[in-house]
Design a protein around this motif. Structure first.
Motif, PDB file in Angstrom:
ATOM      1  N   SER A  69     -67.688 -10.120 -42.600  1.00 45.74           N
ATOM      2  CA  SER A  69     -67.964  -9.655 -41.389  1.00 45.74           C
ATOM      3  C   SER A  69     -67.367  -8.325 -40.912  1.00 45.74           C
ATOM      4  N   ASN A  70     -65.877  -8.390 -41.245  1.00 42.93           N
ATOM      5  CA  ASN A  70     -65.218  -7.019 -41.032  1.00 42.93           C
ATOM      6  C   ASN A  70     -65.674  -5.805 -41.785  1.00 42.93           C
ATOM      7  N   LYS A  73     -68.427  -4.747 -39.863  1.00 46.72           N
ATOM      8  CA  LYS A  73     -68.268  -3.822 -38.417  1.00 46.72           C
ATOM      9  C   LYS A  73     -67.229  -2.499 -38.952  1.00 46.72           C
ATOM     10  N   GLY A  74     -67.186  -2.341 -40.120  1.00 43.88           N
ATOM     11  CA  GLY A  74     -66.445  -1.000 -40.433  1.00 43.88           C
ATOM     12  C   GLY A  74     -64.753  -1.164 -40.028  1.00 43.88           C
ATOM     13  N   ASN A  75     -64.521  -2.386 -40.111  1.00 42.43           N
ATOM     14  CA  ASN A  75     -63.000  -2.712 -39.573  1.00 42.43           C
ATOM     15  C   ASN A  75     -62.171  -3.591 -40.559  1.00 42.43           C
ATOM     16  N   TYR A  76     -62.519  -3.157 -42.040  1.00 43.88           N
ATOM     17  CA  TYR A  76     -61.870  -4.035 -42.972  1.00 43.88           C
ATOM     18  C   TYR A  76     -60.654  -3.178 -43.678  1.00 43.88           C
ATOM     19  N   PRO A  77     -59.293  -3.548 -43.289  1.00 42.27           N
ATOM     20  CA  PRO A  77     -58.221  -2.468 -43.986  1.00 42.27           C
ATOM     21  C   PRO A  77     -58.310  -2.117 -45.147  1.00 42.27           C
ATOM     22  N   LYS A  80     -61.686   1.818 -47.955  1.00 41.03           N
ATOM     23  CA  LYS A  80     -61.454   3.018 -47.174  1.00 41.03           C
ATOM     24  C   LYS A  80     -62.785   3.843 -47.539  1.00 41.03           C
TER      25      LYS A  80
END
Length: 307
Positions: A69-70, A73-77, A80
């Motif tokens: 899911s992240n 959302k483009g929000n997975y650390p 890159k």
């Protein structure tokens, strides 16, 4: 996830399925899109497949697992994305990436970076990323994307596992080209004959180089210039497949000849020849002197003067 590409890219899916099953991940993948628009989407799906702790090859989003899911959302650390800053991918972007990847991955098993359009790596940025590719950390995976592998710097290509997407329009395009030249012959017989004669032409070109000008049959090739270049393009892509230990895709009947050409060429030479064929293919038009065009192609391909 990757399951949605199972029907349209069966070879790609089967390869990834085998890799996952045998736990044989490679440190770097280069996805060749061949003009298809979903290269980045399939790279993201591949990332999920490698990172997801649950249903690795399922279409659904693992019932909303944190990692998938992240990524959506483009929000997975630990993932890159690198893309061109202006006209090129800059050295500084890759130095920053390496600094960020010095830390331990926070969530998944791997740290993954995706490079959009790897052909935009210039010599400086390519040299910066080479150490990452040559001395990979066990937990770092690179996924590079390009439309054509021969547009990338060969030192990058040689360090990656190539995954070519199959463009289903290729067969239709090639058949339409063949049909333009078809007279009364059966299409399949025509294809066999033309493939054989054109590959013989490239064999002679490899062996005799510029001397091929003296004795090649212009009358046979004058109405088949487009075919000569297209089949040549396919031929040297197959030669590159052999160099990278991949299977021959379209010219299996000529495997011995392809292997012989591969043996007598360095990878950089093959990539250069593909570039030359592609350039002449793009510059082919109805208003040229066909004999001069073919003579110039032979000279350029053989390492002589450039047009």
């Amino acid at each position: 996830m990757l399951e949605e590409y199972k029907e349209v890219q069966p070879q790609f899916f089967k390869y990834v399925e085998k890799v996952i099953k045998n736990n044989k991940l490679t440190h770097a993948y280069l996805i060749e899109t061949n003009g298809l628009p979903y290269g980045f989407d399939i790279a993201l799906a591949l990332s999920k497949t490698f990172l997801c702790p649950k249903n690795k090859l399922k279409k659904e989003n693992c019932e909303g697992c944190f990692i998938c899911s992240n990524i959506e959302k483009g929000n997975y650390p630990d993932l890159k994305i690198i893309e061109a800053d202006g006209k090129n991918i800059k050295k500084e972007q890759l130095i920053e990436l390496q600094e960020e990847f010095k830390v331990k991955n926070l969530y998944g098993k791997y740290l993954i970076y995706i490079i959009k359009d790897a052909s935009l790596l210039n010599k400086s940025s390519a040299n910066t990323i080479l150490k990452f590719l040559e001395e990979p950390e066990e937990n770092i995976i690179a996924i590079l994307i390009t439309d054509n592998i021969y547009s990338c710097i060969d030192t990058i290509v040689s360090r990656c596992q190539i995954l070519s997407l199959k463009n289903n329009n290729d067969n239709e395009i090639n058949e339409n080209i063949y049909m333009k030249y078809k007279n009364q012959q059966d299409l399949q017989d025509f294809i066999i004959e033309v493939n054989k004669n054109i590959i013989l032409f490239y064999e002679d070109l490899e062996k005799y180089k510029q001397e091929t000008i003296v004795y090649y049959d212009f009358n046979y090739f004058k109405d088949k210039i487009e075919l000569l270049l297209l089949i040549g393009l396919h031929l040297y892509i197959e030669v590159l497949n052999i160099k990278y230990d991949r299977n021959i895709v379209n010219l299996k009947d000529f495997e011995d000849k392809i292997k012989k050409i591969a043996l007598n060429n360095e990878t950089s030479d093959i990539i250069k020849k593909i570039e030359i064929i592609n350039n002449f293919l793009n510059n082919n038009n109805l208003n040229i002197n066909k004999e001069l065009f073919l003579d110039n192609f032979i000279i350029t391909f053989s390492g002589g003067i450039n047009d």
